[in-house]
Design a protein around this motif. Structure first.
Motif, PDB file in Angstrom:
ATOM      1  N   SER A 236      12.701  83.645 -21.551  1.00  0.00           N
ATOM      2  CA  SER A 236      13.582  82.507 -21.788  1.00  0.00           C
ATOM      3  C   SER A 236      15.020  82.970 -21.573  1.00  0.00           C
ATOM      4  O   SER A 236      15.443  83.971 -22.151  1.00  0.00           O
ATOM      5  CB  SER A 236      13.413  81.968 -23.206  1.00  0.00           C
ATOM      6  N   VAL A 237      15.754  82.255 -20.724  1.00  0.00           N
ATOM      7  CA  VAL A 237      17.139  82.590 -20.407  1.00  0.00           C
ATOM      8  C   VAL A 237      18.047  81.632 -21.164  1.00  0.00           C
ATOM      9  O   VAL A 237      17.907  80.410 -21.051  1.00  0.00           O
ATOM     10  CB  VAL A 237      17.405  82.485 -18.892  1.00  0.00           C
ATOM     11  N   MET A 238      18.986  82.181 -21.958  1.00  0.00           N
ATOM     12  CA  MET A 238      19.882  81.361 -22.772  1.00  0.00           C
ATOM     13  C   MET A 238      21.300  81.388 -22.223  1.00  0.00           C
ATOM     14  O   MET A 238      21.775  82.398 -21.697  1.00  0.00           O
ATOM     15  CB  MET A 238      19.881  81.837 -24.228  1.00  0.00           C
ATOM     16  N   TYR A 239      21.975  80.234 -22.369  1.00  0.00           N
ATOM     17  CA  TYR A 239      23.381  80.126 -21.989  1.00  0.00           C
ATOM     18  C   TYR A 239      24.049  79.129 -22.928  1.00  0.00           C
ATOM     19  O   TYR A 239      23.638  77.970 -23.016  1.00  0.00           O
ATOM     20  CB  TYR A 239      23.514  79.659 -20.541  1.00  0.00           C
ATOM     21  N   LEU A 240      25.049  79.586 -23.670  1.00  0.00           N
ATOM     22  CA  LEU A 240      25.803  78.746 -24.596  1.00  0.00           C
ATOM     23  C   LEU A 240      24.901  77.921 -25.511  1.00  0.00           C
ATOM     24  O   LEU A 240      25.065  76.711 -25.658  1.00  0.00           O
ATOM     25  CB  LEU A 240      26.751  77.822 -23.828  1.00  0.00           C
ATOM     26  N   VAL A 243      18.381  77.062 -23.939  1.00  0.00           N
ATOM     27  CA  VAL A 243      17.457  77.744 -23.032  1.00  0.00           C
ATOM     28  C   VAL A 243      17.510  76.987 -21.720  1.00  0.00           C
ATOM     29  O   VAL A 243      17.037  75.852 -21.620  1.00  0.00           O
ATOM     30  CB  VAL A 243      16.029  77.760 -23.604  1.00  0.00           C
ATOM     31  N   ILE A 244      18.126  77.614 -20.707  1.00  0.00           N
ATOM     32  CA  ILE A 244      18.329  76.906 -19.436  1.00  0.00           C
ATOM     33  C   ILE A 244      17.212  77.203 -18.424  1.00  0.00           C
ATOM     34  O   ILE A 244      17.112  76.546 -17.395  1.00  0.00           O
ATOM     35  CB  ILE A 244      19.725  77.208 -18.849  1.00  0.00           C
ATOM     36  N   GLU A 245      16.363  78.198 -18.725  1.00  0.00           N
ATOM     37  CA  GLU A 245      15.205  78.467 -17.865  1.00  0.00           C
ATOM     38  C   GLU A 245      14.183  79.270 -18.649  1.00  0.00           C
ATOM     39  O   GLU A 245      14.538  80.133 -19.450  1.00  0.00           O
ATOM     40  CB  GLU A 245      15.613  79.236 -16.609  1.00  0.00           C
ATOM     41  N   HIS A 246      12.919  78.961 -18.449  1.00  0.00           N
ATOM     42  CA  HIS A 246      11.861  79.771 -19.044  1.00  0.00           C
ATOM     43  C   HIS A 246      10.614  79.679 -18.177  1.00  0.00           C
ATOM     44  O   HIS A 246      10.396  78.698 -17.454  1.00  0.00           O
ATOM     45  CB  HIS A 246      11.549  79.323 -20.478  1.00  0.00           C
ATOM     46  N   GLY A 247       9.802  80.727 -18.239  1.00  0.00           N
ATOM     47  CA  GLY A 247       8.582  80.758 -17.453  1.00  0.00           C
ATOM     48  C   GLY A 247       8.011  82.163 -17.399  1.00  0.00           C
ATOM     49  O   GLY A 247       8.522  83.096 -18.036  1.00  0.00           O
ATOM     50  N   PRO A 248       6.937  82.352 -16.637  1.00  0.00           N
ATOM     51  CA  PRO A 248       6.368  83.696 -16.470  1.00  0.00           C
ATOM     52  C   PRO A 248       7.400  84.664 -15.907  1.00  0.00           C
ATOM     53  O   PRO A 248       8.239  84.290 -15.080  1.00  0.00           O
ATOM     54  CB  PRO A 248       5.220  83.456 -15.477  1.00  0.00           C
ATOM     55  N   THR A 249       7.361  85.897 -16.360  1.00  0.00           N
ATOM     56  CA  THR A 249       8.400  86.866 -16.037  1.00  0.00           C
ATOM     57  C   THR A 249       8.612  87.028 -14.538  1.00  0.00           C
ATOM     58  O   THR A 249       9.744  86.968 -14.047  1.00  0.00           O
ATOM     59  CB  THR A 249       8.063  88.232 -16.674  1.00  0.00           C
ATOM     60  N   GLU A 250       7.537  87.233 -13.784  1.00  0.00           N
ATOM     61  CA  GLU A 250       7.691  87.462 -12.349  1.00  0.00           C
ATOM     62  C   GLU A 250       8.278  86.241 -11.652  1.00  0.00           C
ATOM     63  O   GLU A 250       9.096  86.369 -10.740  1.00  0.00           O
ATOM     64  CB  GLU A 250       6.341  87.827 -11.729  1.00  0.00           C
ATOM     65  N   ASP A 251       7.886  85.042 -12.085  1.00  0.00           N
ATOM     66  CA  ASP A 251       8.432  83.827 -11.477  1.00  0.00           C
ATOM     67  C   ASP A 251       9.929  83.701 -11.749  1.00  0.00           C
ATOM     68  O   ASP A 251      10.716  83.375 -10.852  1.00  0.00           O
ATOM     69  CB  ASP A 251       7.705  82.590 -12.008  1.00  0.00           C
ATOM     70  N   VAL A 252      10.337  83.934 -12.992  1.00  0.00           N
ATOM     71  CA  VAL A 252      11.750  83.789 -13.348  1.00  0.00           C
ATOM     72  C   VAL A 252      12.592  84.829 -12.619  1.00  0.00           C
ATOM     73  O   VAL A 252      13.677  84.517 -12.119  1.00  0.00           O
ATOM     74  CB  VAL A 252      11.927  83.917 -14.873  1.00  0.00           C
ATOM     75  N   PRO A 319      15.160  68.613 -16.945  1.00  0.00           N
ATOM     76  CA  PRO A 319      14.294  69.762 -16.657  1.00  0.00           C
ATOM     77  C   PRO A 319      13.629  69.628 -15.296  1.00  0.00           C
ATOM     78  O   PRO A 319      13.178  68.541 -14.921  1.00  0.00           O
ATOM     79  CB  PRO A 319      13.268  69.728 -17.790  1.00  0.00           C
ATOM     80  N   HIS A 320      13.606  70.712 -14.568  1.00  0.00           N
ATOM     81  CA  HIS A 320      12.884  70.773 -13.292  1.00  0.00           C
ATOM     82  C   HIS A 320      11.731  71.747 -13.465  1.00  0.00           C
ATOM     83  O   HIS A 320      11.942  72.920 -13.788  1.00  0.00           O
ATOM     84  CB  HIS A 320      13.807  71.247 -12.167  1.00  0.00           C
ATOM     85  N   THR A 321      10.519  71.263 -13.281  1.00  0.00           N
ATOM     86  CA  THR A 321       9.326  72.082 -13.500  1.00  0.00           C
ATOM     87  C   THR A 321       8.742  72.534 -12.174  1.00  0.00           C
ATOM     88  O   THR A 321       8.604  71.744 -11.242  1.00  0.00           O
ATOM     89  CB  THR A 321       8.261  71.304 -14.293  1.00  0.00           C
ATOM     90  N   ARG A 322       8.423  73.824 -12.121  1.00  0.00           N
ATOM     91  CA  ARG A 322       7.812  74.396 -10.922  1.00  0.00           C
ATOM     92  C   ARG A 322       6.506  75.089 -11.330  1.00  0.00           C
ATOM     93  O   ARG A 322       6.485  75.888 -12.262  1.00  0.00           O
ATOM     94  CB  ARG A 322       8.757  75.400 -10.275  1.00  0.00           C
ATOM     95  N   ASP A 323       5.439  74.764 -10.667  1.00  0.00           N
ATOM     96  CA  ASP A 323       4.127  75.396 -10.894  1.00  0.00           C
ATOM     97  C   ASP A 323       3.627  75.220 -12.328  1.00  0.00           C
ATOM     98  O   ASP A 323       2.888  76.045 -12.853  1.00  0.00           O
ATOM     99  CB  ASP A 323       4.179  76.897 -10.562  1.00  0.00           C
ATOM    100  N   GLY A 324       4.070  74.157 -12.988  1.00  0.00           N
ATOM    101  CA  GLY A 324       3.530  73.819 -14.293  1.00  0.00           C
ATOM    102  C   GLY A 324       4.109  74.587 -15.462  1.00  0.00           C
ATOM    103  O   GLY A 324       4.360  74.018 -16.513  1.00  0.00           O
ATOM    104  N   ALA A 325       4.352  75.900 -15.331  1.00  0.00           N
ATOM    105  CA  ALA A 325       4.769  76.732 -16.464  1.00  0.00           C
ATOM    106  C   ALA A 325       6.197  77.260 -16.337  1.00  0.00           C
ATOM    107  O   ALA A 325       6.675  77.934 -17.240  1.00  0.00           O
ATOM    108  CB  ALA A 325       3.805  77.914 -16.620  1.00  0.00           C
ATOM    109  N   HIS A 326       6.870  76.939 -15.245  1.00  0.00           N
ATOM    110  CA  HIS A 326       8.205  77.477 -14.972  1.00  0.00           C
ATOM    111  C   HIS A 326       9.180  76.307 -14.938  1.00  0.00           C
ATOM    112  O   HIS A 326       9.038  75.398 -14.125  1.00  0.00           O
ATOM    113  CB  HIS A 326       8.187  78.220 -13.632  1.00  0.00           C
ATOM    114  N   GLU A 327      10.188  76.327 -15.830  1.00  0.00           N
ATOM    115  CA  GLU A 327      11.088  75.186 -15.970  1.00  0.00           C
ATOM    116  C   GLU A 327      12.522  75.644 -16.066  1.00  0.00           C
ATOM    117  O   GLU A 327      12.831  76.675 -16.662  1.00  0.00           O
ATOM    118  CB  GLU A 327      10.717  74.388 -17.224  1.00  0.00           C
ATOM    119  N   GLY A 328      13.425  74.870 -15.473  1.00  0.00           N
ATOM    120  CA  GLY A 328      14.851  75.136 -15.556  1.00  0.00           C
ATOM    121  C   GLY A 328      15.628  73.849 -15.669  1.00  0.00           C
ATOM    122  O   GLY A 328      15.186  72.795 -15.180  1.00  0.00           O
TER     123      GLY A 328
END
Length: 352
Positions: A236-240, A243-252, A319-328
């Motif tokens: 999970s990536v945080m900014y101010l 959580v502005i993006e989260h997902g599987p490590t390799e995808d992120v 939110p923009h979802t990619r491949d079901g588990a990856h969102e930003g």
């Protein structure tokens, strides 16, 4: 209310954080106060035996999030569910039993240990509160030896004091203390940032081995992206405060959705001995991080984003979802294709 020490649905998540906000009253000037929003609608999900990495710049809310997970801060709104139970609703004996299940490994392996206590006393300190874990002196001695062995220390180390250990050994001692109550979740706040590089690898390998043996879950907070990539199942990536993006490590890491994540990954040092082309564009951010006392309207990252447009100031990004588990959270999500090699680029600043 169900007993918190019993497991809930084994197929469900161990930890769910939904829409959590937390703000603090801080002085504005000599004549008044204002509110600083440290967490703003944070969502997290952690599985059993899984590691969730939490990354972001200083001041983004990582430490406040850790304090909420440890029940040291009560959120202003939103919910925290641990094994199906809201821990903030527990009282007295139920709350005491719950606290056994969540422990902490601190950043500084020396400051977090009492210099006047021996290793055995440090490890056994939680048992003063939770007496049923090791009810007799013999049981405590046996358990101390087991935990020292578990973290790679010797039984003879039980009578040594923190100043007699190296930095890596102190952190192993801190990990042994965290394991003393057989927790389900350990919150690791920068657990290797104060250690030498070679010692970092040893401690990270220890945490990985312990997870496989004990099926303990980690929330792993770190500035070091290479460390997070090595240990985390999801990020999970945080900014101010968001959580502005989260997902599987390799995808992120390899196919980020959000421009901020792309800039973080671009800034991470990497050793390339392949002799091939560069990994991709070097994304340079301009400007300072906005103050959490007065965050930008719309997208909070827009003042440092090279692709910001008018709508970024007018509307919060969906939110923009990619491949079901990856969102930003971005109006203009990045391509799913890995970045191509190119020259360094700068970030265009935008008016707040």
């Amino acid at each position: 209310m169900s007993e918190p020490t019993t497991s809930g649905d084994a197929s469900g998540p161990l930890l769910e954080v939904t829409g959590v906000t937390k703000s603090f009253r801080v002085p504005r000037n000599a004549s008044g106060h204002t509110r600083l929003t440290a967490l703003d609608g944070v969502d997290l999900r952690l599985g059993r035996g899984e590691t969730l990495g939490v990354v972001g710049e200083s001041g983004c809310g990582k430490s406040t999030l850790a304090r909420v997970l440890l029940l040291l801060e009560r959120p202003d709104s939103g919910t925290v569910r641990f094994d199906g139970t809201d821990p903030f609703s527990l009282r007295k004996k139920e709350l005491l039993a719950w606290r056994r299940r969540v422990q902490m490994v601190f950043q500084d392996p020396f400051a977090s240990l009492n210099a006047r206590m021996s290793a055995a006393d440090i490890i056994g300190e939680p048992w003063r509160t939770h007496r049923d874990v090791a009810p007799t002196a013999r049981a405590r001695e046996t358990r101390v030896r087991e935990l020292l062995d578990l973290v790679g220390l010797r039984a003879a180390d039980a009578h040594r004091y923190p100043n007699e250990f190296s930095g890596g050994q102190r952190q192993r001692l801190g990990i042994a203390r965290a394991l003393a109550l057989d927790p389900d979740l350990i919150v690791c706040d920068e657990p290797v940032s104060a250690l030498d590089l070679s010692v970092q690898a040893q401690v990270l390998n220890l945490l990985s081995d312990l997870q496989q043996r004990l099926q303990v879950s980690y929330v792993f907070i770190s500035h070091d992206l290479s460390v997070v990539r090595h240990v985390a199942d999801r990020v999970s990536v945080m900014y101010l405060g968001k959580v502005i993006e989260h997902g599987p490590t390799e995808d992120v890491f390899d196919r980020p959705v959000h421009p901020y994540t792309s800039a973080l990954m671009s800034a991470a040092p990497a050793l390339d001995v392949s002799g091939g082309p560069p990994r991709g564009d070097r994304v340079l951010l301009s400007g300072e991080i906005p103050s959490p006392l007065d965050p930008p309207s719309g997208c909070r990252f827009r003042t440092r984003c090279r692709q910001a447009a008018d709508k970024c100031a007018e509307q919060a990004p969906p939110p923009h979802t990619r491949d079901g588990a990856h969102e930003g959270l971005c109006h203009f999500p990045l391509s799913a294709e890995p970045p191509r090699a190119g020259p360094a680029v700068g970030a265009a600043s935008a008016d707040r």
